[in-house]
Design a protein around this motif. Structure first.
Motif, PDB file in Angstrom:
ATOM      1  N   ASP A 173       0.627  -1.275   0.110  1.00 30.60           N
ATOM      2  CA  ASP A 173       0.228   0.277   0.158  1.00 30.60           C
ATOM      3  C   ASP A 173       0.536   1.492   0.275  1.00 30.60           C
ATOM      4  O   ASP A 173       2.210   1.593   0.936  1.00 30.60           O
ATOM      5  N   THR A 254       8.185   1.031   5.027  1.00 29.68           N
ATOM      6  CA  THR A 254       6.718   0.246   5.278  1.00 29.68           C
ATOM      7  C   THR A 254       6.230  -0.220   3.765  1.00 29.68           C
ATOM      8  O   THR A 254       5.763  -0.935   3.553  1.00 29.68           O
ATOM      9  N   LEU A 313       4.900   3.919  18.197  1.00 29.19           N
ATOM     10  CA  LEU A 313       4.042   2.769  17.392  1.00 29.19           C
ATOM     11  C   LEU A 313       3.698   0.824  18.601  1.00 29.19           C
ATOM     12  O   LEU A 313       3.288   0.678  18.021  1.00 29.19           O
ATOM     13  N   LYS A 319      -1.608   1.160  15.820  1.00 33.21           N
ATOM     14  CA  LYS A 319      -2.294   0.928  15.316  1.00 33.21           C
ATOM     15  C   LYS A 319      -0.722   0.748  14.071  1.00 33.21           C
ATOM     16  O   LYS A 319      -0.949   1.495  13.083  1.00 33.21           O
ATOM     17  N   ASP A 321       2.826  -0.022  13.025  1.00 31.47           N
ATOM     18  CA  ASP A 321       3.071  -0.674  11.750  1.00 31.47           C
ATOM     19  C   ASP A 321       4.360  -1.731  12.009  1.00 31.47           C
ATOM     20  O   ASP A 321       5.568  -0.739  12.637  1.00 31.47           O
ATOM     21  N   LYS A 323       6.554  -2.720  10.285  1.00 32.77           N
ATOM     22  CA  LYS A 323       8.315  -2.860   9.180  1.00 32.77           C
ATOM     23  C   LYS A 323       8.461  -1.138   9.083  1.00 32.77           C
ATOM     24  O   LYS A 323       9.755  -0.763   9.325  1.00 32.77           O
ATOM     25  N   ARG A 324       7.731  -0.139  10.123  1.00 32.05           N
ATOM     26  CA  ARG A 324       7.456   1.212   9.483  1.00 32.05           C
ATOM     27  C   ARG A 324       8.406   1.556  10.797  1.00 32.05           C
ATOM     28  O   ARG A 324       9.176   2.085  11.594  1.00 32.05           O
ATOM     29  N   LYS A 374       3.595 -11.335   7.984  1.00 32.01           N
ATOM     30  CA  LYS A 374       3.282 -10.440   7.094  1.00 32.01           C
ATOM     31  C   LYS A 374       2.386 -11.809   5.917  1.00 32.01           C
ATOM     32  O   LYS A 374       1.235 -11.376   5.693  1.00 32.01           O
ATOM     33  N   THR A 379      -0.834  -9.704   7.475  1.00 33.37           N
ATOM     34  CA  THR A 379      -0.890  -7.244   7.977  1.00 33.37           C
ATOM     35  C   THR A 379       0.550  -7.766   9.153  1.00 33.37           C
ATOM     36  O   THR A 379       1.132  -8.437   9.467  1.00 33.37           O
ATOM     37  N   ALA A 380       0.803  -6.489   9.439  1.00 29.85           N
ATOM     38  CA  ALA A 380       1.979  -5.977   9.711  1.00 29.85           C
ATOM     39  C   ALA A 380       1.861  -5.401  10.611  1.00 29.85           C
ATOM     40  O   ALA A 380       2.812  -5.103  11.820  1.00 29.85           O
ATOM     41  N   ASP A 381       0.189  -5.135  11.475  1.00 28.82           N
ATOM     42  CA  ASP A 381       0.086  -3.959  11.963  1.00 28.82           C
ATOM     43  C   ASP A 381      -0.096  -5.231  13.283  1.00 28.82           C
ATOM     44  O   ASP A 381      -0.468  -5.476  13.810  1.00 28.82           O
ATOM     45  N   THR A 384      -3.115  -6.309  15.887  1.00 32.42           N
ATOM     46  CA  THR A 384      -3.274  -6.893  14.857  1.00 32.42           C
ATOM     47  C   THR A 384      -3.338  -8.034  15.297  1.00 32.42           C
ATOM     48  O   THR A 384      -4.080  -9.338  15.119  1.00 32.42           O
TER      49      THR A 384
END
Length: 527
Positions: A173, A254, A313, A319, A321, A323-324, A374, A379-381, A384
């Motif tokens: 994304d 990300t 984070l 929320k 990420d 990766k971020r 992921k 997802t990498a959230d 979650t």
């Protein structure tokens, strides 16, 4: 060490730099009928593995033939006139500073090609993917091997286009805005850097990095050195990335595919810090001394900023990420590298070079692991992954959870693993900086960096607790179908784990290479 003739060493280094380009051209050609097999896409991915494996083998043989008794000496050198009017030469060579980075680049690119063979990211043709990966490898390897300022600039720029397309075409994304931000930031920094390189070359009468390092700034006035370091430093700081020029990095990581993130963190960021060590420190020492306190100040702000961003984070409900989060952790880790360079001492610079290699190994492993998470969870959230239906990796995929915990504690600098030595030595360098630098200021920077190590431990342990611990969604009687570490993942990650442990338990392997070369570099090329 094995006895290899100088001509073979020259050939090996030239092959390491040029080989990936030839492999990229071959990847775009139609595969011979006998190699196509049932799946032409797999054939080109297999070609990528073969080429990167050949480059890695050549790098290992080059390392075995390297004279480890004289690592400060430029070896495997090639020096050919290219543009006589500008005195630009095709000058290649390696010493104890560049050799570890060369091997790290060859290793990580091979592991990325191996990983992609079984887990190709979704996107256009694999042919283009493999070709871009090989062009990226060639540009990075050339950056660490060339000894001419203009060739360094060309190699430095060569990696931008392939990385842009890897993010823009195979990313997730928001990949287009992230790719544009990456290339605009780095191109803008590179234009400024080119002006500084031209200023040095025109004022000194040569672009040869060895001759300029030996001269140690004696042929350049202090004002020229200050201007040159300001211009070159800005370009290098964007690539490192140094706070506050880092804002392109979290978006790029990300959005990038897994292998793009591994190479971006593992080797591309090292090009900036390598430039400080190879160009700014020996060629313009007076200019570097002028800016060293400011570089150290920005470095420690980056350490604290990156850690606080990661803590924000990692908290529940943010929320964040994953990766971020690791991207922001890179801002902090590279801050330690810049602090060591800014100390202008052998201890600090050796620590910076060690931290460079450690960061490449550990953060490369972390991005591989997050990519695997992921792929499994979509997802990498963090919320979650840590929620009621989340990962609970120790219960659902214990090997994956164990590797994530290992990479996290290595990243926070646990003694006995690679991350410890670099951070410790950079702070030792700040404790007693070079003559002419304010010791009270650098003691303050060291104390702030020490706080950063505590914050790093805090956010990484929070991540491990939230992702690895907890109760799986289903009970043992009906286990959730989550795959643990697969064979191709084991093959790609094992070398990084092994080298992280080796570098942590036996740091002399790396420091024995870098220290004599750093001593010579800081002494103005005198042995």
């Amino acid at each position: 060490m094995i006895d290899i003739s100088p001509s073979v060493m020259q050939f090996l280094l030239a092959f390491i730099v040029v080989g990936p380009l030839l492999g990229a051209a071959a990847a775009l050609l139609p595969a011979p009928p006998g190699l196509k097999g049932k799946n032409p896409d797999q054939a080109v991915l297999r070609h990528g593995v073969t080429v990167t494996a050949a480059i890695l083998i050549a790098a290992v043989v080059l390392t075995l033939g390297f004279d480890h008794d004289h690592p400060s000496k430029m070896q495997a050198t090639t020096d050919i006139s290219w543009i006589p009017a500008l005195d630009v030469r095709i000058h290649l060579g390696i010493d104890g500073i560049s050799l570890p980075l060369l091997v790290l680049t060859a290793l990580l690119t091979f592991l990325c090609a191996l990983y992609s063979y079984s887990k190709m990211p979704a996107g256009p043709s694999p042919k283009a993917f493999v070709a871009l990966l090989l062009v990226l490898e060639s540009g990075t390897l050339a950056t660490f091997a060339v000894l001419d300022l203009l060739l360094f600039f060309l190699a430095f720029e060569m990696v931008l286009i392939p990385m842009y397309f890897l993010i823009a075409r195979w990313g997730g994304d928001q990949r287009q805005p992230a790719a544009w931000r990456f290339i605009l930031y780095t191109l803008l920094g590179s234009v400024v850097m080119l002006l500084g390189l031209l200023l040095i070359g025109l004022q000194s009468g040569t672009f040869d990095m060895v001759a300029l390092a030996t001269d140690n700034g004696r042929g350049l006035t202090t004002s020229v050195q200050v201007i040159a370091v300001l211009a070159i430093g800005l370009g290098l700081a964007v690539k490192t990335p140094m706070w506050p020029l880092h804002s392109w990095l979290p978006d790029a990581h990300t959005a990038a595919p897994t292998v793009g993130s591994v190479l971006l963190a593992g080797v591309l960021l090292k090009m900036g810090t390598y430039g400080f060590v190879r160009i700014a420190l020996p060629i313009a020492p007076d200019g570097m001394r002028t800016f060293a306190p400011y570089l150290a100040a920005f470095a420690v702000v980056g350490i604290i900023y990156g850690s606080l961003a990661c803590l924000a984070l990692a908290r529940k409900g943010a929320k964040g990420d994953l990766k971020r989060l690791i991207a922001y952790s890179s801002v902090g880790h590279m801050g330690f590298v810049l602090l060591g360079i800014a100390s202008m001492t052998p201890t600090g610079v050796n620590g910076a070079l060690f931290a460079n290699i450690a960061h490449g190994l550990i953060t490369g492993l972390l991005f591989f692991l997050v990519g695997a998470l992921k792929d499994r969870y979509g997802t990498a959230d963090l919320d979650t992954l840590a929620g009621a239906t989340g990962a609970a990796l120790y219960g659902r995929a214990p090997r994956l959870g164990g590797l994530l915990a290992f990479a996290a504690v290595a990243s926070l600098g646990l003694p006995g693993l690679a991350g410890f030595w670099g951070e410790m030595l950079t702070m030792f360098g700040a404790f007693d900086p070079a003559e002419g630098l304010s010791r009270p200021a650098f003691l303050t920077f060291m104390a702030i960096a020490g706080v950063g190590t505590l914050l790093t431990a805090a956010y990484l342990l929070v991540v491990v607790r939230r992702v690895c611990m907890g109760v799986p969604e289903r009970q043992a009687a009906e286990p959730a179908a989550i795959a643990d570490v697969q064979g191709y993942e084991f093959a790609a990650w094992t070398p990084l784990v092994a080298l992280t442990v080796l570098a942590g338990l036996w740091p002399a392997v790396l420091l024995g290479l870098t220290d004599p070369a750093v001593q010579k570099l800081l002494a103005g090329g005198k042995s």
